[in-house]
Each structure stands twice: as structure tokens, then as C-alpha cells.
Design a protein around this motif. Structure first.
Motif, short mmCIF file in Angstrom:
data_model
loop_
_atom_site.label_atom_id
_atom_site.label_comp_id
_atom_site.label_asym_id
_atom_site.label_seq_id
_atom_site.Cartn_x
_atom_site.Cartn_y
_atom_site.Cartn_z
N GLN A 81 -5.44 -11.26 11.41
CA GLN A 81 -4.26 -11.73 12.16
C GLN A 81 -3.32 -10.57 12.51
OE1 GLN A 81 -2.77 -15.76 10.76
NE2 GLN A 81 -4.15 -15.28 9.05
N ASN A 82 -3.91 -9.37 12.53
CA ASN A 82 -3.18 -8.16 12.95
C ASN A 82 -1.94 -7.87 12.12
OD1 ASN A 82 -4.96 -7.56 15.17
ND2 ASN A 82 -4.03 -9.28 16.26
N VAL A 83 -2.03 -8.15 10.84
CA VAL A 83 -0.99 -7.80 9.89
C VAL A 83 -1.63 -6.93 8.81
CG1 VAL A 83 0.60 -8.71 8.13
CG2 VAL A 83 0.40 -9.85 10.35
N GLY A 84 -0.91 -5.94 8.33
CA GLY A 84 -1.47 -5.04 7.34
C GLY A 84 -1.49 -5.63 5.95
N TYR A 85 -2.42 -5.16 5.16
CA TYR A 85 -2.49 -5.50 3.73
C TYR A 85 -2.28 -4.20 2.95
CZ TYR A 85 -4.69 -6.33 -0.83
OH TYR A 85 -4.95 -6.41 -2.17
N THR A 86 -1.51 -4.29 1.88
CA THR A 86 -1.39 -3.14 0.99
C THR A 86 -1.18 -3.64 -0.43
OG1 THR A 86 -0.36 -0.97 0.71
CG2 THR A 86 1.12 -2.81 1.19
N ALA A 87 -1.22 -2.73 -1.38
CA ALA A 87 -1.10 -3.12 -2.78
C ALA A 87 -0.67 -1.94 -3.63
CB ALA A 87 -2.44 -3.67 -3.30
N SER A 88 0.01 -2.26 -4.71
CA SER A 88 0.15 -1.30 -5.80
C SER A 88 -1.13 -1.41 -6.62
CB SER A 88 1.36 -1.65 -6.67
OG SER A 88 2.55 -1.56 -5.95
N VAL A 89 -1.89 -0.35 -6.65
CA VAL A 89 -3.17 -0.37 -7.36
C VAL A 89 -2.95 0.22 -8.75
CG1 VAL A 89 -5.60 0.27 -7.27
CG2 VAL A 89 -4.32 -0.07 -5.14
N ALA B 273 6.47 -10.22 9.06
CA ALA B 273 6.39 -8.97 8.30
C ALA B 273 5.25 -8.10 8.83
CB ALA B 273 6.19 -9.26 6.82
N ASP B 274 5.38 -6.79 8.64
CA ASP B 274 4.33 -5.86 9.09
C ASP B 274 3.18 -5.77 8.09
OD1 ASP B 274 5.63 -4.71 11.52
OD2 ASP B 274 7.15 -4.15 10.05
N TYR B 275 3.51 -5.89 6.80
CA TYR B 275 2.50 -5.79 5.75
C TYR B 275 2.74 -6.87 4.70
CZ TYR B 275 0.45 -1.40 7.27
OH TYR B 275 -0.21 -0.45 7.99
N VAL B 276 1.64 -7.35 4.15
CA VAL B 276 1.68 -8.24 2.99
C VAL B 276 1.17 -7.43 1.80
CG1 VAL B 276 0.88 -10.41 1.98
CG2 VAL B 276 1.24 -10.23 4.47
N LYS B 277 1.92 -7.49 0.70
CA LYS B 277 1.61 -6.61 -0.43
C LYS B 277 1.30 -7.39 -1.70
CE LYS B 277 3.53 -2.86 -3.18
NZ LYS B 277 3.54 -3.64 -4.44
N PHE B 278 0.31 -6.89 -2.44
CA PHE B 278 -0.07 -7.45 -3.73
C PHE B 278 -0.07 -6.35 -4.78
CE2 PHE B 278 -1.57 -10.79 -0.97
CZ PHE B 278 -1.41 -11.94 -1.73
N GLN B 279 -0.43 -6.72 -5.99
CA GLN B 279 -0.63 -5.78 -7.09
C GLN B 279 -2.05 -5.99 -7.62
OE1 GLN B 279 2.46 -7.41 -9.47
NE2 GLN B 279 4.10 -6.24 -8.48
N ILE B 280 -2.78 -4.91 -7.77
CA ILE B 280 -4.17 -4.98 -8.23
C ILE B 280 -4.26 -4.43 -9.64
CG2 ILE B 280 -6.53 -4.18 -7.83
CD1 ILE B 280 -5.88 -4.06 -4.85
#
Length: 338
Positions: A86-94, A40-47
Motif C-alpha cells: 500500500q506504498n507505506v514504509g515498514y520499519t522496526a527497532s530490531v 503516516a509515512d512508516y509503520v513501526k514495530f519492535q522485533i
């Protein structure tokens, strides 16, 4: 495809861990590593924190649910660093206003979840950062989506650029029936919003996303887990595993290969095999023609192969005089006529 939403495999692939960690940081790290390894290009969480997301008076049970699933700022930052290292993006619904400043350095773009499409005060805060924004549209009418995008663009000129916003077709249920995916909405968004479009999936399996890619999705967001078996939290049921993401990537590559170029032209594989001649027709005598005869429709036919006079020139032969005797079905040349 626009640069902000270009992934390694074509569409930007976002593995949404969301709340699947259920508040267990060690499990969150395990899921993050699996998502990284999936391609995957990005791993996403919720904050969020429960008290700043849900009223404890109006919805005490939901408040407690979210409190159990909280991760600390330090834990989110560690997860973001795991990805970046590890050259993968992180993003989140904040979902907490006060989290925006400390997570901003780790975010290439912000995500507005379906529940926040109408939370204009949050959209206003996000717009201050002048970063691309990804917006899910579950629960929304077309007019609500149009109004939200208009509001965002009013906040900052940055969001008038086509690649500054990506809008995702989404249906807010877990799971949804195939008939509720409504992938054609992506085409409508593309038509009316002047932005990138994609799909946030809540079906079971990956078939809807494969179709979405074939239909032009520039972003795919999907829930992610290690194993659906034995899990009670709803999101696991609509989640893909590492192996399933890798299989999806293989199918995306095949889909992109099949989509190919938008330029229509004869290809070498057709020409090199002589099909431009053997498949197409030319004009041939339908009967023997004597020298001096004037050609009529009854003298001619079109047959394969395309040797001699092209079938498109049939009408130009009508009324011509034969300068020599011609045999039925022989190849013709313009030199034979006047």
C-alpha cells in the motif's frame, strides 16, 4: 530537508505500533491497516524474543512480559508486506541480532531505540548494512549521544554523510510531563552532530509534535493505537489514533504554510495593495519654504505616504537650496533643490 528523512507532508511521520498489539497478530494487522490509512509515512514495530532481550535470571518478570508480546518472523514479514503493498514504509527497532538478516530486505532504514544507544555491538552490526539509521536518545547525556554517533561513524564511512543519520530527542517515560519534552535539545543536536534531527514523542496529545515541526524537526515518531479507552498497556496512553494522526497532518500543513520561505522580500500581497507607499514615509516640508532658503532640520519632517523623496534621504536634503516656493506638507522632488 534531507531526502532520507522527507515525508509526504514534510517531516517523516512514523507511527510506532511497537508493543501495542500485545502479541495478538490479528490485532497487529488491524493496527497496521489503521496506521496505513492515517497518512503516516512508516509503520513501526519492535522485533525481539523475550529470551534474547531480557535475562530470565536477572529480570524474570520482564522476560515473561516480552515473551507474551512476541511476533514471529513470518508475522513481521506479513506486516511489512501489508505496508509495502500500500506504498507505506515498514520499519522496526530490531532487538535480536539474528533478526537483522531476515528483516533487512524490508527496511529502508534501521532504528536504534533509546535502550540500545549504548549497545555498541548492536550498532556495529547495523552499520554493516550501510542503510540510514534513526537513533532515539532517551536516558542519554549529551556526551553519550556524541560518543554513540562517533562510534557509528567509525564503523562505516557511509555514516559521515549528513542525511545518513537522524537523531531524535526523546524522554524514556510513558507519559512524560510537557516540561520533560525538552525540544530545544534538537537545536543542540543540529549544532554538534551534523545530522538530521527529530522528535520521538511520549507526551499525551500532539501539541509537542506540532511545536517540534515549527522548530525544524525532520522526523516525528509517535505511538499509535486504535483506541486508548480500556487499555492497560502503558504505551496506549501516549498513542495517537488514526483520526488524531490525520488532524496532526492538517496542522503540519498549516505550520509549513506559516513557516513559508526563508527569503525575505516584499510580497505581492503587500505591493498590490499599495502598502509600500501608504505604510512608509517620505520627506515633507514642515513649514512653507521660500525660494532661495537653505534647508535645515527645522524645515522638514517625515510623513506617510511615501510620495516624492524617500524618508531615508532626509539627511541628504539638509543644506540644499530651494529653487521654488514650497508649501507645507506638499510632495517633494529633487528637481526643487540645488
Amino acid at each position: 530537508m534531507n531526502n532520507n528523512w522527507r515525508g509526504k507532508h514534510g517531516p517523516l511521520l512514523i507511527a510506532e505500533i511497537g508493543g501495542n498489539h500485545e502479541g495478538d497478530f490479528e490485532y497487529a494487522k488491524k493496527l497496521t491497516q489503521l496506521a496505513i490509512d492515517s497518512g503516516a509515512d512508516y509503520v513501526k514495530f519492535q522485533i525481539y524474543t523475550g529470551d534474547k532481550l531480557v535475562s530470565k535470571l536477572e529480570s524474570p518478570d520482564r522476560n515473561q512480559h516480552f515473551k507474551k508480546f512476541e511476533l514471529s518472523p513470518e508475522q513481521h514479514i506479513k506486516l511489512a508486506e501489508m505496508c509495502r503493498n500500500q506504498n507505506v514504509g515498514y520499519t522496526a527497532s530490531v532487538w535480536n541480532f539474528d533478526a537483522l538478516d531476515w528483516i533487512n530486505p524490508y527496511m529502508d532504514f534501521f532504528k536504534v531505540g533509546s535502550g540500545d544507544l549504548t549497545a555498541y555491538s548492536m550498532i556495529r552490526e547495523l552499520a554493516k548494512f550501510k542503510k540510514p539509521i534513526l537513533i532515539s536518545t532517551g536516558l542519554a547525556s549529551e556526551n553519550e549521544v556524541v560518543e554513540a554517533i562517533a562510534f557509528l561513524r567509525q564503523q562505516n564511512q557511509f555514516y559521515k554523510k549528513e542525511d545518513s543519520i537522524a537523531v531524535l530527542q526523546c524522554t524514556s517515560m510513558y507519559p512524560i510531563n510537557n516540561s520533560d519534552a525538552n525540544l530545544n535539545v534538537m537545536h543542540r543536536f543540529k549544532e554538534i552532530l551534523n545530522c538530521s534531527v527529530g522528535y520521538s514523542d511520549h507526551t499525551e496529545g500532539s501539541y509537542a509534535m506540532e511545536i517540534a515541526v515549527a522548530m525544524g524537526a525532520e522526523v516525528l515518531e509517535f505511538h499509535f493505537t486504535d483506541d486508548r479507552n480500556g487499555k492497560t498497556f502503558r504505551d496506549h496512553k501516549v498513542s495517537l489514533t488514526k483520526d488524531e494522526v490525520q488532524e496532526l497532518i492538517k496542522k503540519i500543513k498549516l505550520i509549513n504554510t506559516l513557516k513559508g520561505s526563508s527569503q525575505k522580500k516584499a510580497l505581492p500581497i503587500e505591493i498590490d495593495n499599495g502598502h509600500d507607499k501608504s505604510f512608509r514615509r517620505a520627506v515633507y516640508p514642515l513649514k512653507d519654504i521660500k525660494k532661495g532658503e537653505i534647508l535645515t532640520v527645522e524645515h522638514l519632517t517625515v510623513l506617510r505616504p511615501s510620495h516624492g523623496i524617500d524618508a531615508r534621504e532626509f539627511d541628504q536634503l539638509i543644506g540644499k537650496k530651494a529653487l521654488k516656493d514650497l508649501e507645507k506638507y506638499q510632495k517633494l522632488s529633487w528637481d526643487y533643490f540645488k
